[in-house]
Design an enzyme around this catalytic site. Structure first.
Site, mmCIF file in Angstrom:
data_model
loop_
_atom_site.group_PDB
_atom_site.id
_atom_site.type_symbol
_atom_site.label_atom_id
_atom_site.label_comp_id
_atom_site.label_asym_id
_atom_site.label_seq_id
_atom_site.Cartn_x
_atom_site.Cartn_y
_atom_site.Cartn_z
ATOM 1 N N GLY A 16 82.422 69.299 49.607
ATOM 2 C CA GLY A 16 81.047 69.094 50.065
ATOM 3 C C GLY A 16 80.912 67.750 50.774
ATOM 4 O O GLY A 16 79.866 67.101 50.711
ATOM 5 N N LEU A 21 75.673 62.738 49.698
ATOM 6 C CA LEU A 21 76.446 61.699 49.014
ATOM 7 C C LEU A 21 77.949 61.913 49.182
ATOM 8 O O LEU A 21 78.716 60.949 49.170
ATOM 9 C CB LEU A 21 76.071 61.670 47.520
ATOM 10 C CG LEU A 21 74.608 61.268 47.245
ATOM 11 C CD1 LEU A 21 74.305 61.350 45.749
ATOM 12 C CD2 LEU A 21 74.309 59.850 47.761
ATOM 13 N N TYR A 146 71.302 64.368 33.233
ATOM 14 C CA TYR A 146 70.808 65.332 32.234
ATOM 15 C C TYR A 146 71.945 66.186 31.650
ATOM 16 O O TYR A 146 71.692 67.210 31.030
ATOM 17 C CB TYR A 146 69.649 66.180 32.779
ATOM 18 C CG TYR A 146 69.878 66.906 34.094
ATOM 19 C CD1 TYR A 146 70.685 68.034 34.162
ATOM 20 C CD2 TYR A 146 69.256 66.471 35.251
ATOM 21 C CE1 TYR A 146 70.884 68.704 35.354
ATOM 22 C CE2 TYR A 146 69.452 67.130 36.460
ATOM 23 C CZ TYR A 146 70.263 68.250 36.509
ATOM 24 O OH TYR A 146 70.462 68.916 37.689
ATOM 25 N N GLY A 188 71.704 59.048 38.921
ATOM 26 C CA GLY A 188 70.278 59.332 38.769
ATOM 27 C C GLY A 188 69.742 59.730 40.139
ATOM 28 O O GLY A 188 70.477 60.295 40.960
ATOM 29 N N ARG A 198 65.241 70.247 47.928
ATOM 30 C CA ARG A 198 65.281 71.233 46.835
ATOM 31 C C ARG A 198 64.658 70.752 45.539
ATOM 32 O O ARG A 198 64.282 71.557 44.694
ATOM 33 C CB ARG A 198 66.740 71.622 46.559
ATOM 34 C CG ARG A 198 67.345 72.395 47.701
ATOM 35 C CD ARG A 198 68.812 72.697 47.455
ATOM 36 N NE ARG A 198 69.341 73.452 48.570
ATOM 37 C CZ ARG A 198 69.879 72.900 49.655
ATOM 38 N NH1 ARG A 198 69.988 71.588 49.755
ATOM 39 N NH2 ARG A 198 70.319 73.653 50.639
HETATM 40 N N1 COA Z 1 64.503 79.461 43.118
HETATM 41 C C1 COA Z 1 64.971 80.535 42.444
HETATM 42 N N2 COA Z 1 66.076 81.240 42.832
HETATM 43 C C2 COA Z 1 66.737 80.814 43.926
HETATM 44 C C3 COA Z 1 66.322 79.689 44.663
HETATM 45 C C4 COA Z 1 65.147 79.003 44.217
HETATM 46 N N3 COA Z 1 64.691 77.909 44.851
HETATM 47 N N4 COA Z 1 67.194 79.507 45.690
HETATM 48 C C5 COA Z 1 68.092 80.500 45.599
HETATM 49 N N5 COA Z 1 67.828 81.268 44.540
HETATM 50 C C6 COA Z 1 68.549 82.472 44.119
HETATM 51 C C7 COA Z 1 68.412 83.546 45.173
HETATM 52 O O1 COA Z 1 67.181 84.231 45.048
HETATM 53 C C8 COA Z 1 69.618 84.423 44.889
HETATM 54 O O2 COA Z 1 69.420 85.279 43.798
HETATM 55 P P1 COA Z 1 69.021 86.867 44.056
HETATM 56 O O3 COA Z 1 70.163 87.432 44.844
HETATM 57 O O4 COA Z 1 68.939 87.433 42.675
HETATM 58 O O5 COA Z 1 67.724 86.841 44.780
HETATM 59 C C9 COA Z 1 70.660 83.411 44.428
HETATM 60 O O6 COA Z 1 69.957 82.215 44.045
HETATM 61 C C10 COA Z 1 71.632 83.044 45.517
HETATM 62 O O7 COA Z 1 70.920 82.575 46.622
HETATM 63 P P2 COA Z 1 71.602 82.522 48.075
HETATM 64 O O8 COA Z 1 70.664 81.823 48.991
HETATM 65 O O9 COA Z 1 72.069 83.879 48.441
HETATM 66 O O10 COA Z 1 72.906 81.642 47.751
HETATM 67 P P3 COA Z 1 73.776 80.775 48.709
HETATM 68 O O11 COA Z 1 75.133 80.804 48.143
HETATM 69 O O12 COA Z 1 73.583 81.118 50.130
HETATM 70 O O13 COA Z 1 73.127 79.303 48.523
HETATM 71 C C11 COA Z 1 72.103 77.687 47.047
HETATM 72 C C12 COA Z 1 73.325 78.531 47.384
HETATM 73 C C13 COA Z 1 70.988 78.602 46.544
HETATM 74 C C14 COA Z 1 72.500 76.714 45.951
HETATM 75 C C15 COA Z 1 71.570 76.926 48.290
HETATM 76 O O14 COA Z 1 70.425 76.191 47.939
HETATM 77 C C16 COA Z 1 72.616 75.994 48.831
HETATM 78 O O15 COA Z 1 73.393 76.404 49.659
HETATM 79 N N6 COA Z 1 72.657 74.731 48.357
HETATM 80 C C17 COA Z 1 73.706 73.806 48.691
HETATM 81 C C18 COA Z 1 73.273 72.414 48.660
HETATM 82 C C19 COA Z 1 72.639 72.013 47.385
HETATM 83 O O16 COA Z 1 72.002 72.778 46.676
HETATM 84 N N7 COA Z 1 72.809 70.783 47.063
HETATM 85 C C20 COA Z 1 72.292 70.283 45.835
HETATM 86 C C21 COA Z 1 71.495 69.130 46.091
HETATM 87 S S1 COA Z 1 70.934 68.464 44.561
#
Ligand code: COA
Length: 278
Positions: A16, A21, A146, A188, A198
């Site tokens: 990543g 970060l 956490y 933190g 998010r």
């Molecule tokens: N609230 C509740 N459920 C959520 C959600 C939210 N905000 N965002 C995603 N989901 C659920 C989706 O609904 C899906 O479930 P379902 O198929 O039952 O509907 C599941 O999570 C997967 O989501 P999807 O978008 O298909 O996954 P992805 O692999 O494309 O993305 C995530 C992964 C969801 C973590 C996306 O936010 C991401 O790519 N994040 C990467 C960066 C990140 O999160 N960094 C962390 C910073 S602290």
């Protein structure tokens, strides 16, 4: 403390590492002379990240999802064939805020897959490649404050990070005997675009969040980078199985009378407490 070449003989994979970060840490390693490998799901993002490095010739990119055990293995084998890696930073993560009753099983699984399985996938391949060659190395896992307490609204992340912490301490002992150190950082609040989008929905929410930190501010990326550089460097060769928290004291907010610091300005508080003296 650091010299420009403190990480000269190091080659470090940051999962990543194309943004947030992870990118800051990767840039910090290169600035201290390391070669870095960054991986992520989005090739364009990785290519865009290159311009942020002091010396892009010391960076290699791999489009790779940490959830894919085979793909992670291929990436690591290719890199080891070229020149063995000395370090791995398991930074790739996923998180979102959601009331637990509204989570779908796939929502839970997605975060656990990225955070816990992703960390295992990279760690397992990296460890095996080092061990089969009799090489030493260092693994740095990114957990969270956490990990021990758990936290409302981020249950998948809390569960996954607790697993990553258990992996850190377990492997520190198991592989420590083979010259592989395994440590963790528990950051933190550090504002990055991805995390804030998010996890911090409104300015009001952000203000309350900031007040939880006794130092009255969020973390600065360079503060985290310094810690990561130190832990990955030869300055930290006897640190193993440790989790270093970097949160300005935020985690201590549960102390019974800590809320008092937020009740009123300090002079008024002093006055109040003076009046309570017998
Ligand atoms: N609230 C509740 N459920 C959520 C959600 C939210 N905000 N965002 C995603 N989901 C659920 C989706 O609904 C899906 O479930 P379902 O198929 O039952 O509907 C599941 O999570 C997967 O989501 P999807 O978008 O298909 O996954 P992805 O692999 O494309 O993305 C995530 C992964 C969801 C973590 C996306 O936010 C991401 O790519 N994040 C990467 C960066 C990140 O999160 N960094 C962390 C910073 S602290």
């Amino acid at each position: 403390m650091f010299k420009e070449d403190s990480l000269r003989d190091h080659k470090i994979l940051v999962t990543g590492g194309g943004s947030g970060l992870g990118l800051y840490m990767a840039r910090g390693f290169v600035a201290l002379g390391a070669r870095v490998v960054i991986c992520g799901r989005d090739r364009e993002k990785l290519e865009g990240a290159l311009e942020h490095f002091a010396d892009p010739t010391r960076v290699s990119l791999h489009q790779c999802d940490v959830r894919d055990y085979e793909a992670v293995g291929q990436m690591l084998e290719r890199e080891f064939d070229e020149a063995p890696l000395t370090g791995l930073v398991n930074n790739a993560a996923g998180n979102f805020l959601a009331p637990t009753e509204d989570l779908t099983p796939n929502g839970f699984k997605t975060i656990v897959d990225i955070v816990l399985h992703g960390t295992f996938n990279a760690t397992h391949h990296f460890g095996k490649l080092l061990l089969s060659r009799g090489l030493k190395g260092s693994i740095l896992n990114i957990v969270t404050t956490y990990t021990e307490t758990g936290s409302s609204f981020v249950i998948p992340s809390a569960c996954a990070k607790a697993g990553v912490y258990a992996m850190t301490t377990s492997l520190a002992y198991e592989w420590g005997s083979q010259g592989i150190r395994v440590n963790a950082i528990a950051p933190g609040p550090f504002p990055t675009e991805g995390a804030w989008k998010r996890l911090v929905p409104t300015p009001e929410y952000e203000e309350v969040f900031k007040k939880r930190v006794p130092m009255g501010r969020f973390g600065r990326p360079e503060e985290l980078v310094n810690l990561a550089c130190f832990l990955m460097s030869d300055l930290a060769t006897f640190i193993n199985g440790e989790c270093v928290t970097i949160d300005g004291g935020e985690r201590l907010g549960g102390g019974q009378f800590n809320f008092v610091t937020q009740l009123m300005p300090r002079p008024k508080l002093k006055e109040l407490m003076k009046g309570m003296k017998g």
